[in-house]
Design a protein around this motif. Structure first.
Motif, mmCIF file in Angstrom:
data_model
loop_
_atom_site.group_PDB
_atom_site.id
_atom_site.type_symbol
_atom_site.label_atom_id
_atom_site.label_comp_id
_atom_site.label_asym_id
_atom_site.label_seq_id
_atom_site.Cartn_x
_atom_site.Cartn_y
_atom_site.Cartn_z
ATOM 1 N N LEU A 171 0.804 -1.221 0.000
ATOM 2 C CA LEU A 171 0.000 0.000 0.000
ATOM 3 C C LEU A 171 0.838 1.273 0.000
ATOM 4 C CD1 LEU A 171 -2.773 -0.966 2.596
ATOM 5 C CD2 LEU A 171 -2.873 -1.119 0.097
ATOM 6 N N GLY A 172 2.146 1.131 0.218
ATOM 7 C CA GLY A 172 3.000 2.305 0.292
ATOM 8 C C GLY A 172 2.787 3.102 1.562
ATOM 9 N N LEU A 173 2.420 2.408 2.642
ATOM 10 C CA LEU A 173 2.220 3.037 3.945
ATOM 11 C C LEU A 173 3.253 2.512 4.922
ATOM 12 C CD1 LEU A 173 -1.677 2.653 4.173
ATOM 13 C CD2 LEU A 173 -0.431 4.771 3.724
ATOM 14 N N SER A 174 3.513 3.270 5.974
ATOM 15 C CA SER A 174 4.480 2.809 6.961
ATOM 16 C C SER A 174 3.903 1.632 7.729
ATOM 17 C CB SER A 174 4.841 3.930 7.935
ATOM 18 O OG SER A 174 3.782 4.167 8.831
ATOM 19 N N GLU A 175 4.800 0.733 8.134
ATOM 20 C CA GLU A 175 4.379 -0.425 8.915
ATOM 21 C C GLU A 175 3.786 0.016 10.259
ATOM 22 O OE1 GLU A 175 6.266 -4.691 10.385
ATOM 23 O OE2 GLU A 175 7.345 -3.453 8.929
ATOM 24 N N ASP A 176 4.309 1.092 10.818
ATOM 25 C CA ASP A 176 3.773 1.608 12.091
ATOM 26 C C ASP A 176 2.316 2.036 11.940
ATOM 27 O OD1 ASP A 176 6.097 1.162 13.457
ATOM 28 O OD2 ASP A 176 6.843 3.226 13.275
ATOM 29 N N THR A 177 1.997 2.644 10.812
ATOM 30 C CA THR A 177 0.613 3.070 10.570
ATOM 31 C C THR A 177 -0.318 1.869 10.499
ATOM 32 O OG1 THR A 177 1.304 5.060 9.377
ATOM 33 C CG2 THR A 177 -0.926 4.249 8.947
ATOM 34 N N ILE A 178 0.110 0.832 9.771
ATOM 35 C CA ILE A 178 -0.696 -0.377 9.653
ATOM 36 C C ILE A 178 -0.892 -1.012 11.024
ATOM 37 C CG2 ILE A 178 -0.829 -2.703 8.686
ATOM 38 C CD1 ILE A 178 -1.224 -0.574 6.595
ATOM 39 N N ARG A 179 0.182 -1.121 11.798
ATOM 40 C CA ARG A 179 0.094 -1.743 13.124
ATOM 41 C C ARG A 179 -0.817 -0.940 14.053
ATOM 42 N NH1 ARG A 179 3.845 -5.769 13.830
ATOM 43 N NH2 ARG A 179 5.573 -5.830 12.320
ATOM 44 N N LEU A 182 -11.239 -7.516 14.977
ATOM 45 C CA LEU A 182 -10.270 -8.508 14.514
ATOM 46 C C LEU A 182 -9.432 -8.984 15.695
ATOM 47 C CD1 LEU A 182 -7.460 -6.720 14.498
ATOM 48 C CD2 LEU A 182 -8.242 -6.018 12.256
ATOM 49 N N GLN A 183 -8.627 -10.007 15.431
ATOM 50 C CA GLN A 183 -7.738 -10.560 16.456
ATOM 51 C C GLN A 183 -6.293 -10.178 16.132
ATOM 52 O OE1 GLN A 183 -7.937 -14.819 16.650
ATOM 53 N NE2 GLN A 183 -6.432 -14.998 18.292
ATOM 54 N N ARG A 184 -5.669 -9.434 17.011
ATOM 55 C CA ARG A 184 -4.295 -8.980 16.800
ATOM 56 C C ARG A 184 -3.329 -10.108 17.123
ATOM 57 N NH1 ARG A 184 -0.384 -6.963 14.997
ATOM 58 N NH2 ARG A 184 0.624 -4.990 15.546
ATOM 59 N N VAL A 185 -2.408 -10.402 16.206
ATOM 60 C CA VAL A 185 -1.375 -11.405 16.429
ATOM 61 C C VAL A 185 -0.029 -10.799 16.047
ATOM 62 C CG1 VAL A 185 -2.924 -13.360 16.036
ATOM 63 C CG2 VAL A 185 -1.679 -12.376 14.100
ATOM 64 N N HIS A 186 1.058 -11.475 16.436
ATOM 65 C CA HIS A 186 2.400 -10.977 16.127
ATOM 66 C C HIS A 186 2.583 -10.833 14.619
ATOM 67 C CE1 HIS A 186 6.637 -10.199 16.649
ATOM 68 N NE2 HIS A 186 6.920 -11.148 15.765
ATOM 69 N N GLY A 187 2.878 -9.627 14.182
ATOM 70 C CA GLY A 187 3.140 -9.381 12.773
ATOM 71 C C GLY A 187 1.925 -9.043 11.935
#
Length: 260
Positions: free
Chosen positions: A29-37, A49-54
């Motif tokens: 998506l061209g977004l920062s990983e921090d934004t997605i997390r 949703l269910q948050r899991v590692h990664g």
């Protein structure tokens, strides 16, 4: 892309792919990983949703998402007890709305033979339970039959619901969670339940054990709109504590005892 748009995209991708890998999606998506997390953490807090590692996984589906006959086999002892406790909340002369569903049928069966009241329902199953009840007037809402819950829905049902103000709405739900609120698996059904709740002085949620601490896709209403929750005595108190902390009355039913 706005936050709301990102979250909608994430939920659609999760539904489509069955999982989200934050690193791969950020590159796509061209977004920062921090934004997605961060978005995933917020969606997890909302019970979506269910948050899991990664990344993230879908929430386990509520058992209450099964069809009517399947749901009749779930929590067999709890539902009659919840129905009896809810029936005891009805006072003579009241106008009450009883939702559809297997627990609601148990409520209708438990109404005292001498009770004089009016029951409004969009559930043929509930109406049939009250055919032989001499002192209860039954108002049956019509519309398109939603076969999953065996209730009437659609514009005709909503128009009729808007004309009636009830004292209590006994709501059946698919899922109940402190963060996600009251949710169900069908968009239109969520809207009908919301309309019934808005037309009632008080909303009482019938929550058999399998519905607690689960979330379904469509929110009916936040927990702030709930006056009371009726649960079974076998429910862990730790699951009930968040609702009590919100100031919601929790009625615990089971066996020969009933407590708030």
């Amino acid at each position: 892309m706005l936050t709301r748009q990102r979250k909608e995209l994430l939920l659609n991708l999760l539904k489509q792919d069955g999982q989200i890998v934050a690193k791969a999606l950020s590159e796509q998506l061209g977004l920062s990983e921090d934004t997605i997390r961060r978005d995933l953490r917020e969606l997890a807090r909302e019970g979506l949703l269910q948050r899991v590692h990664g990344g993230a996984l879908p929430l386990p589906p509520s058992p209450a998402m099964g069809n009517f006959s399947q749901r009749q086999q779930i929590a067999g002892e709890a539902k009659p007890a919840i129905g009896q406790a809810a029936a005891a909340m009805v006072e003579p002369g009241q106008v009450v709305f009883i939702d559809g569903g297997t627990t609601a049928v148990q409520l209708a069966r438990a109404l005292p033979a001498e009770l004089r009241a009016t029951v409004v329902t969009h559930s043929p199953s509930v109406a049939l339970e009250l055919v032989e009840h001499a002192h209860i007037e039954v108002i049956l809402i019509g519309g398109r039959l939603f076969k999953h819950s065996i209730v009437a829905m659609g514009p005709a049902a909503l128009e009729a619901i808007a004309q009636i103000r009830t004292d209590i709405y006994f709501m059946g739900v698919c899922s109940l969670d402190p963060q996600a609120g009251i949710t169900t698996g069908d968009y239109d059904e969520a809207g009908v339940k919301r309309a019934i709740s808005q037309a009632a002085r008080r909303t009482v949620v019938l929550a058999s054990p399998e519905k607690l601490h689960t979330a379904s896709p469509y929110q009916i209403a936040p927990l702030s709109s709930v006056g009371a929750i009726v649960v079974h005595a076998g429910v862990d108190e730790a699951l009930l504590a968040p609702y009590r902390a919100m100031g919601i009355e929790v009625v615990v039913a089971g066996g020969n005892h009933l407590k708030a």
